[in-house]
Motif scaffolding. Structure first.
Motif, mmCIF file in Angstrom:
data_model
loop_
_atom_site.group_PDB
_atom_site.id
_atom_site.type_symbol
_atom_site.label_atom_id
_atom_site.label_comp_id
_atom_site.label_asym_id
_atom_site.label_seq_id
_atom_site.Cartn_x
_atom_site.Cartn_y
_atom_site.Cartn_z
ATOM 1 N N UNK A 98 16.907 -20.481 29.492
ATOM 2 C CA UNK A 98 17.617 -19.396 30.168
ATOM 3 C C UNK A 98 16.683 -18.197 30.373
ATOM 4 N N UNK A 99 15.894 -17.871 29.365
ATOM 5 C CA UNK A 99 14.947 -16.755 29.491
ATOM 6 C C UNK A 99 13.924 -17.040 30.586
ATOM 7 N N UNK A 100 13.484 -18.285 30.663
ATOM 8 C CA UNK A 100 12.527 -18.664 31.694
ATOM 9 C C UNK A 100 13.137 -18.571 33.081
ATOM 10 N N UNK A 101 14.379 -18.999 33.206
ATOM 11 C CA UNK A 101 15.069 -18.915 34.492
ATOM 12 C C UNK A 101 15.245 -17.464 34.913
ATOM 13 N N UNK A 102 15.559 -16.600 33.971
ATOM 14 C CA UNK A 102 15.698 -15.175 34.267
ATOM 15 C C UNK A 102 14.358 -14.583 34.676
ATOM 16 N N UNK A 103 13.289 -14.992 34.000
ATOM 17 C CA UNK A 103 11.958 -14.493 34.330
ATOM 18 C C UNK A 103 11.554 -14.920 35.736
ATOM 19 N N UNK A 104 11.820 -16.171 36.087
ATOM 20 C CA UNK A 104 11.513 -16.652 37.439
ATOM 21 C C UNK A 104 12.280 -15.835 38.472
ATOM 22 N N UNK A 105 13.542 -15.582 38.221
ATOM 23 C CA UNK A 105 14.347 -14.802 39.167
ATOM 24 C C UNK A 105 13.803 -13.382 39.297
ATOM 25 N N UNK A 106 13.422 -12.754 38.178
ATOM 26 C CA UNK A 106 12.829 -11.411 38.239
ATOM 27 C C UNK A 106 11.553 -11.426 39.075
ATOM 28 N N UNK A 109 2.578 -15.024 50.714
ATOM 29 C CA UNK A 109 1.278 -14.349 50.734
ATOM 30 C C UNK A 109 1.065 -13.603 49.411
ATOM 31 N N UNK A 110 2.136 -13.074 48.848
ATOM 32 C CA UNK A 110 2.051 -12.367 47.567
ATOM 33 C C UNK A 110 1.819 -13.374 46.443
ATOM 34 N N UNK A 111 2.639 -14.400 46.376
ATOM 35 C CA UNK A 111 2.499 -15.435 45.345
ATOM 36 C C UNK A 111 3.389 -16.613 45.709
ATOM 37 N N UNK A 112 2.884 -17.802 45.482
ATOM 38 C CA UNK A 112 3.673 -19.003 45.740
ATOM 39 C C UNK A 112 4.674 -19.227 44.606
ATOM 40 N N UNK A 113 5.665 -20.077 44.859
ATOM 41 C CA UNK A 113 6.609 -20.440 43.796
ATOM 42 C C UNK A 113 5.857 -21.061 42.624
ATOM 43 N N UNK A 114 4.871 -21.899 42.925
ATOM 44 C CA UNK A 114 4.084 -22.557 41.883
ATOM 45 C C UNK A 114 3.335 -21.524 41.033
ATOM 46 N N UNK A 115 2.785 -20.498 41.680
ATOM 47 C CA UNK A 115 2.072 -19.447 40.944
ATOM 48 C C UNK A 115 3.032 -18.661 40.052
ATOM 49 N N UNK A 116 4.228 -18.364 40.564
ATOM 50 C CA UNK A 116 5.205 -17.634 39.742
ATOM 51 C C UNK A 116 5.614 -18.458 38.526
ATOM 52 N N UNK A 117 5.818 -19.745 38.719
ATOM 53 C CA UNK A 117 6.155 -20.618 37.602
ATOM 54 C C UNK A 117 5.022 -20.642 36.576
ATOM 55 N N UNK A 118 3.788 -20.681 37.058
ATOM 56 C CA UNK A 118 2.635 -20.670 36.147
ATOM 57 C C UNK A 118 2.580 -19.376 35.345
ATOM 58 N N UNK A 143 7.485 -9.062 34.748
ATOM 59 C CA UNK A 143 7.588 -10.141 33.762
ATOM 60 C C UNK A 143 8.173 -9.623 32.453
ATOM 61 N N UNK A 144 7.823 -8.397 32.075
ATOM 62 C CA UNK A 144 8.365 -7.779 30.848
ATOM 63 C C UNK A 144 9.826 -7.375 31.000
ATOM 64 N N UNK A 145 10.304 -7.339 32.253
ATOM 65 C CA UNK A 145 11.701 -6.959 32.479
ATOM 66 C C UNK A 145 11.879 -5.528 32.935
ATOM 67 N N UNK A 146 10.798 -4.866 33.325
ATOM 68 C CA UNK A 146 10.872 -3.486 33.820
ATOM 69 C C UNK A 146 11.534 -3.491 35.184
ATOM 70 N N UNK A 147 12.741 -2.973 35.251
ATOM 71 C CA UNK A 147 13.518 -3.007 36.501
ATOM 72 C C UNK A 147 12.852 -2.195 37.607
ATOM 73 N N UNK A 148 12.112 -1.139 37.277
ATOM 74 C CA UNK A 148 11.451 -0.332 38.299
ATOM 75 C C UNK A 148 10.406 -1.130 39.063
ATOM 76 N N UNK A 149 9.856 -2.164 38.451
ATOM 77 C CA UNK A 149 8.852 -3.003 39.116
ATOM 78 C C UNK A 149 9.480 -3.820 40.235
ATOM 79 N N UNK A 150 10.789 -3.947 40.242
ATOM 80 C CA UNK A 150 11.471 -4.762 41.238
ATOM 81 C C UNK A 150 11.846 -3.969 42.487
#
Length: 82
Positions: free
Chosen positions: A5-13, A31-40, A74-81
């Protein structure tokens, strides 16, 4: 970690972060990052830009441009979003 669940939340963030970065740059999200890169990133859990450089899909240019905000997201900082 991505299967948890934490991983799924991190991917969504990180997907939200990527969308915001792409919109700001006027570029498609891949161009920013692929899905594969985000998963990595989620699997590696880097905490520094040097560690992020070790993640496939993130070279010096991307880390220089996006590293700090990606790590914040990745740390969960909402301002980064924004």
């Amino acid at each position: 970690m991505a299967a948890t669940e934490a991983g799924a939340q991190a991917i969504e963030r990180l997907r939200q972060w990527r969308a915001a970065q792409a919109k700001a740059a006027g570029a498609p999200p891949y161009v920013v990052a692929s899905n594969k890169a985000l998963l990595a990133v989620v699997e590696a859990q880097p905490t520094t830009e040097d560690e992020l450089l070790e993640v496939p899909g993130f070279g010096p240019k991307k880390v220089s441009r996006f590293g700090a905000s990606l790590l914040a997201a990745l740390r969960g900082d909402e301002e980064a979003l924004l």
